[in-house]
Design a protein around this motif. Structure first.
Motif, PDB file in Angstrom:
ATOM      1  N   ILE A 564       2.838 -11.146 -10.734  1.00 20.42           N
ATOM      2  CA  ILE A 564       3.470 -12.139  -9.996  1.00 20.42           C
ATOM      3  C   ILE A 564       3.298 -11.956  -8.321  1.00 20.42           C
ATOM      4  O   ILE A 564       3.098 -12.682  -7.614  1.00 20.42           O
ATOM      5  N   TYR A 591      13.507 -12.037 -12.114  1.00 22.51           N
ATOM      6  CA  TYR A 591      12.419 -11.063 -12.880  1.00 22.51           C
ATOM      7  C   TYR A 591      13.199  -9.777 -13.231  1.00 22.51           C
ATOM      8  O   TYR A 591      12.240  -9.061 -13.907  1.00 22.51           O
ATOM      9  N   TYR A 630       4.369  -7.133 -12.575  1.00 20.19           N
ATOM     10  CA  TYR A 630       4.437  -8.216 -13.604  1.00 20.19           C
ATOM     11  C   TYR A 630       5.792  -8.467 -14.138  1.00 20.19           C
ATOM     12  O   TYR A 630       6.545  -7.514 -14.212  1.00 20.19           O
ATOM     13  N   GLU A 632       7.369 -10.770 -17.339  1.00 18.67           N
ATOM     14  CA  GLU A 632       7.161 -11.706 -18.353  1.00 18.67           C
ATOM     15  C   GLU A 632       8.254 -11.262 -19.700  1.00 18.67           C
ATOM     16  O   GLU A 632       8.206  -9.951 -19.828  1.00 18.67           O
TER      17      GLU A 632
END
Length: 693
Positions: A564, A591, A630, A632
């Protein structure tokens, strides 16, 4: 401090190889030496120290040697200045004298001539350089030695030359002009007659000038035969027009120069011949000097060397030299926070001291231009123009240039006389696809014709390996070597297969690029390290080595989704503070996995950054720290990479409950491990993983 009883010499050259060569020779002769890497530094040292002599390179970035010499004279310093340069044309030498130089020493430096010229200008009683108050800017300064006259009235006197031209009128015209220049000329109609004359040994032939197109044995045929049987003879070809493939073949056959036909009867042709003769006469003394040979070997070892402190983990290289000098070389370069890496693989013509100087010159030009010419095609065009300025007809270089976006996988390549690369794809149905890339194009340093270079773009997915190599490797042989090592690829490098949907997106160049759906894929393994040496060993096991071999592999098997945020910082404490602020700005609330504290995450990241500054980069302030974030599937990963050699993390350190030490391997990992759910160490990269609690 230098011994005040010794003559003190200032060596000014941006190329460290040249400085070391001259310094070591002069120190061995009993002189005191100080080095400066550019004109500005030289002027500072001249303000601080008294010198007896200045050895000044003319081709330097920023303030060149011409301007430096003028500044020195404007300071009222009248000590001798010897220009040391590969600029071989008479007008360049005369310009150096008008700038204030006393004498000229050509590169590559002949050790005997170097010793002689230094002793001349440092001997007791030498009055130094004096500028005549009566001479204008266009006049040559008074010189203390005849050595400064760059070519005598008859530099070709007594040399036997053959002119090969079918047109009798042209042959007579060329022969007359060359006779006036001092040559003993024999005119013949074609290569067959020329070879017969050489074999009869009526007179020792030293130079041949031939039209490429003749009946019988043509110019190219004559060149090939002569270079094999009589390598001491210099061969020059002329032609009314240039054909790239013909020209490149002539270069490969070691032609000493190619002259446009309309220049054969002009001074340009004589200057090209004079330069080649000068280099040929220096060759014997250079090769016989043991110390010079040793320095050449040291310099050559630095040519297969990354521009970064350490090779990136996604890059592997194997080098198998056959000669002590010249040949293959490699350089890589990173452009900072945009995530782009660049690489150049080159093959320099020849395997002697001269080719090592060419390698050093090429490397200097390359590194000075890289930051302003990122695109491979633009880089090759600009390097070509700079090599042409050097004016050395031996300075031909074959090269492949590449730039790669490490995060998107987009590649751009350009080639100048090098073979095309090979893209190897491991498909999910167990197929292996080999895609040869375009190569060829015109060599660098030969012609100012930009359209003769070759370029293309590719996408480097995680299941692909890109191999680049010089002409010591044939594509079909490399494919056979890969086929013989398939188990190595499958077992050691654990190839897994992300999906590649057919939808496309626009890349940064406006081209269509296949989008990679690699969410959640975490590819492991040893990366590409060791692949190239395995393949080179296989190649050499099948046949005798005939040339230098260099093989490069680019492969990045570890991809953890799309970051990101990504950026790079320099390795200082101030930059650590900036990086922490940047990470905080990137970490939006969505996040951060549930159950994790933002402040603890930031403190862990700070520890990782300090680890990189103090231990990975060992306080080298110009080194880089790369950060990728990152987010996810309720996981957050912060990866911090330095330029160090890496270290290993024991399995039990990953388990917070078993953590008893306050510091592991002096890397400050205790807080990182206790704050997050996992710490992954892969060589130079520390990754902090935070999961939903």
């Amino acid at each position: 401090m230098p011994d005040t009883d010794k003559p003190h010499i200032l060596i000014v050259d941006d190329n460290p190889f040249n400085r070391v060569l001259i310094s070591e020779v002069l120190i061995a002769e009993g002189f005191a030496v100080t080095e400066a890497k550019n004109g500005i530094e030289a002027l500072i040292k001249l303000n601080e120290t008294v010198f007896n002599l200045i050895m000044l390179d003319l081709l330097m970035p920023g303030m060149d040697g011409f301007e430096t010499a003028k500044k020195i004279r404007e300071m009222g310093i009248n000590i001798p200045i010897v220009a040391v340069s590969a600029l071989a044309l008479k007008q360049d030498r005369q310009r150096s004298l008008r700038s204030g130089c006393t004498d000229f020493l050509p590169k590559p430096v002949d050790v005997k001539e170097l010793k002689s010229i230094v002793k001349l200008y440092t001997k007791e009683g030498f009055s130094g350089y004096e500028i005549s108050s009566e001479s204008g800017d266009g006049d040559m300064p008074n010189l203390s030695s005849d050595k400064a006259s760059f070519s005598s009235s008859s530099p070709f006197k007594g040399l036997c030359l053959i002119v090969v031209e079918e047109d009798a009128q042209l042959r007579t015209h060329y022969a007359s002009l060359l006779t006036e220049a001092g040559f003993s000329v024999k005119g013949v109609a074609n290569g067959s007659e020329a070879f017969e004359y050489i074999e009869n040994k009526e007179k020792k032939v030293e130079v041949i000038i031939s039209n490429i197109f003749t009946s019988g044995i043509d110019g190219l045929g004559l060149l090939t035969i002569v270079k094999r049987q009589y390598p001491h003879i210099l061969v020059f070809l002329y032609t009314p027009s240039y054909d790239p493939s013909t020209f490149q073949y002539a270069v490969q056959q070691k032609v000493d120069g190619i002259i446009p036909q309309d220049q054969v009867s002009k001074a340009t042709a004589l200057e090209i011949i004079e330069s080649a003769l000068s280099q040929s006469r220096l060759k014997g003394s250079r090769n016989s000097d043991a110390r010079t040979a040793s320095l050449v070997r040291q310099a050559q070892a630095q040519l297969i060397h990354p521009g970064c402190i350490h090779l990136c983990p996604f890059l592997d290289v194997a080098y198998q030299p056959l000669h002590e000098a010249g040949g293959d070389m490699m350089r890589c370069h990173r452009f900072g926070p945009d995530g782009h890496c660049a690489l150049v693989l080159a093959d320099v013509a020849g395997h002697d001291v001269m080719s090592s100087y060419t390698s050093a010159t090429f490397t200097g030009i390359l590194t000075s231009l890289w930051d302003t010419h990122k695109a491979p095609l633009s880089l090759l065009k600009t390097v070509n123009r700079e090599l042409l300025k050097v004016g050395n007809d031996k300075s031909h270089v074959c090269a492949t240039a590449l730039i790669w976006d490490r995060w998107s996988g987009h590649l751009e390549l350009a080639s100048a006389g090098n073979p095309g690369g090979l893209l190897v794809s491991f498909e999910s149905d167990d197929r292996i696809l080999y895609t040869p890339l375009n190569g060829g194009g015109m060599v660098l340093g030969a012609l100012e014709m930009d359209e003769l270079f070759v370029s293309e773009s590719e996408q480097l997915h995680p299941n692909r390996f890109l191999f680049l190599f010089s002409d010591g490797i044939l594509t079909e042989d490399l494919i056979s070597a890969i086929d013989a090592n398939l188990e190595l690829f499958r077992s050691e490098y654990k190839i897994t297969y992300p999906s590649f949907p057919s939808s496309a997106m626009e890349n940064g160049n406006g081209d269509k690029a296949v989008e990679q759906d690699i969410s959640g894929i975490f590819l492991t393994g040893k990366r590409s390290k060791g692949i190239c040496q395995h393949l080179v060993d296989t190649l050499l096991g099948n046949k005798e080595q005939e040339d230098d071999i260099i093989l490069l592999c680019i492969h990045n098997p570890e991809t953890w989704g799309k970051p990101i945020c990504r950026s790079e910082f320099f390795s200082t404490y101030e930059e650590v503070d900036r990086a922490c602020i940047w990470i905080d700005e990137c970490l939006l609330s969505r996040y951060i996995p549930k159950g994790n504290d933002r402040d603890l995450i930031l403190l862990s990241a700070r520890e990782a950054l300090l680890n990189a500054v103090e231990h990975g980069n060992n306080y080298k302030q110009n080194a880089h720290i790369e950060i990728e974030i990152y987010a996810e599937k309720q996981q957050l990963r912060i990866s911090v990479s330095d330029e160090g050699s890496g270290f290993k993390l024991e399995d039990n350190v990953r388990k917070p409950a078993e953590l008893t030490l306050t510091q592991i391997d002096k890397r400050g990992l205790s807080f990182m491990t206790s704050a997050g759910q996992e710490v992954i160490v892969d060589g130079r990269t520390v990754s902090l993983v935070f999961k939903e609690i």
